[in-house]
Enzyme design. Structure first.
Site, mmCIF file in Angstrom:
data_model
loop_
_atom_site.group_PDB
_atom_site.id
_atom_site.type_symbol
_atom_site.label_atom_id
_atom_site.label_comp_id
_atom_site.label_asym_id
_atom_site.label_seq_id
_atom_site.Cartn_x
_atom_site.Cartn_y
_atom_site.Cartn_z
ATOM 1 C CG ASP A 1 31.984 28.559 43.502
ATOM 2 O OD1 ASP A 1 31.103 27.765 43.903
ATOM 3 O OD2 ASP A 1 31.729 29.748 43.196
ATOM 4 C CE LYS B 1 32.811 34.294 43.975
ATOM 5 N NZ LYS B 1 32.962 32.818 43.858
ATOM 6 C CG ASP C 1 30.294 29.956 39.830
ATOM 7 O OD1 ASP C 1 29.730 29.912 40.930
ATOM 8 O OD2 ASP C 1 29.675 30.207 38.762
ATOM 9 C CG ASN C 2 30.311 33.143 41.153
ATOM 10 O OD1 ASN C 2 30.883 32.359 41.908
ATOM 11 N ND2 ASN C 2 28.996 33.106 40.972
ATOM 12 C CD GLU D 1 24.971 30.990 42.154
ATOM 13 O OE1 GLU D 1 25.401 31.067 40.979
ATOM 14 O OE2 GLU D 1 25.677 31.241 43.123
HETATM 15 N N1 LIG Z 1 40.769 32.006 50.246
HETATM 16 C C1 LIG Z 1 39.784 31.113 50.503
HETATM 17 N N2 LIG Z 1 40.164 29.811 50.647
HETATM 18 C C2 LIG Z 1 39.210 28.886 50.886
HETATM 19 C C3 LIG Z 1 37.888 29.277 50.963
HETATM 20 N N3 LIG Z 1 36.740 28.615 51.218
HETATM 21 C C4 LIG Z 1 35.747 29.515 51.220
HETATM 22 N N4 LIG Z 1 36.242 30.737 51.010
HETATM 23 C C5 LIG Z 1 35.497 31.944 51.046
HETATM 24 C C6 LIG Z 1 34.494 31.893 49.933
HETATM 25 C C7 LIG Z 1 33.220 32.608 50.303
HETATM 26 C C8 LIG Z 1 32.136 32.332 49.286
HETATM 27 C C9 LIG Z 1 32.622 32.566 47.839
HETATM 28 N N5 LIG Z 1 31.503 32.607 46.872
HETATM 29 C C10 LIG Z 1 30.847 33.741 46.688
HETATM 30 O O1 LIG Z 1 31.133 34.759 47.311
HETATM 31 C C11 LIG Z 1 29.691 33.741 45.743
HETATM 32 C C12 LIG Z 1 28.792 34.800 45.791
HETATM 33 C C13 LIG Z 1 27.682 34.839 44.936
HETATM 34 C C14 LIG Z 1 26.716 35.966 45.002
HETATM 35 C C15 LIG Z 1 26.347 36.502 46.237
HETATM 36 C C16 LIG Z 1 25.459 37.551 46.294
HETATM 37 C C17 LIG Z 1 24.914 38.081 45.121
HETATM 38 F F1 LIG Z 1 24.032 39.091 45.185
HETATM 39 C C18 LIG Z 1 25.288 37.558 43.889
HETATM 40 C C19 LIG Z 1 26.194 36.507 43.824
HETATM 41 C C20 LIG Z 1 27.451 33.797 44.019
HETATM 42 C C21 LIG Z 1 28.360 32.742 43.968
HETATM 43 O O2 LIG Z 1 28.181 31.718 43.086
HETATM 44 C C22 LIG Z 1 29.481 32.710 44.805
HETATM 45 O O3 LIG Z 1 30.349 31.666 44.678
HETATM 46 C C23 LIG Z 1 37.591 30.647 50.830
HETATM 47 N N6 LIG Z 1 38.520 31.558 50.589
HETATM 48 MG MG LIG Z 2 29.953 30.603 42.867
#
Ligand SMILES: Nc1ncc2ncn(CCCCCNC(=O)c3cc(-c4ccc(F)cc4)cc(O)c3O)c2n1
Ligand SMILES: [Mg+2]
Length: 214
Positions: free
Chosen positions: A141, A144, A169-170, A199
């Site tokens: 999660d 992406k 997820d996603n 969500e």
């Molecule tokens: N490499 C590494 N290692 C470790 C880490 N820990 C964190 N990160 C960075 C992760 C930053 C957040 C990731 N999640 C999402 O971006 C996300 C986005 C949406 C979404 C947003 C806007 C919309 F309009 C529609 C849908 C919905 C979701 O359910 C999502 O999970 C890492 N990276």
């Molecule tokens: Mg997510």
């Protein structure tokens, strides 16, 4: 200065949820995200699918990539058998600080190890640093565009065994096309799609469950 959304989410947990009651923490976050501010937690609809996959698997060793505020961390950990362990990786220090407090409010800190850092840096260190042989369940999660490279990295590091389940997820929104193409076409995985919604919205999204065949 103005508070952040994760800080306001934590405030809502403290206001509405009962200490030591994970279900009330989950409900408080879902209420906050439906009625106050949207946040990128897996949410209650996809969360129920996550619950069923975890309950069926009863994993001992769990890895979560991307903690955010700890909503899915709490969802997973509350279902784990005694002695089971969940390692969750969070890149953003501010999110990690909030997640630690959400996890503590749920009373699940004994089952959870929150590690601050990037997945690509920590996956290669799982064995020597945490004494992990292989994972039974991985919840993806995080960024992406890291789902695919990190899955290949976990394979290369020998962290997956016959039967390890990856749940992503996603896979529709924001979408992970390269990851989907890989797990659906690779002879090393049996993959299936659980159609759901992004969500707290009506937009389509879903979870992809992929069993590693070794
Ligand atoms: N490499 C590494 N290692 C470790 C880490 N820990 C964190 N990160 C960075 C992760 C930053 C957040 C990731 N999640 C999402 O971006 C996300 C986005 C949406 C979404 C947003 C806007 C919309 F309009 C529609 C849908 C919905 C979701 O359910 C999502 O999970 C890492 N990276
Ligand atoms: Mg997510």
């Amino acid at each position: 200065t103005r508070s952040t959304r994760p800080q306001r989410l934590l405030k809502a947990v403290r206001k509405r949820a009962t200490r030591g009651d994970p279900q009330s923490v989950i409900s408080a976050i879902d209420h906050f995200c439906r009625h106050s501010e949207w946040a990128m937690n897996v949410g209650d609809e996809k969360g129920s699918i996550l619950d069923s996959v975890v309950s069926e698997l009863n994993p001992e060793k769990v890895l979560e990539l991307g903690t955010y505020c700890g909503y899915s961390t709490v969802r997973i950990a509350r279902l784990l058998p005694p002695g089971a362990r969940l390692i969750t990786l969070e890149f953003n220090a501010d999110y990690a600080a909030i997640a630690r407090q959400v996890i503590a409010w749920a009373g699940l800190e004994d089952k959870i190890q929150l590690v601050e850092g990037a997945s690509e840096d920590w996956i290669p260190r799982m064995k020597e640093h945490f004494g992990i042989e292989t994972f039974d369940f991985v919840f993806l999660d995080h960024w992406k565009d890291r789902y695919l490279p990190d899955t290949k990295l976990m394979e290369d590091c020998g962290l997956l065994r016959k039967g390890t389940v990856l749940l992503a997820d996603n896979v529709i929104c924001p979408g992970v096309p390269d990851y989907l193409e890989y797990v659906r076409n690779s002879l090393s995985y049996n993959s299936c799609y659980f159609k759901s919604h992004l969500e707290y919205t009506k937009a389509e999204d879903g979870l992809e469950k992929s069993v590693f065949l070794g």
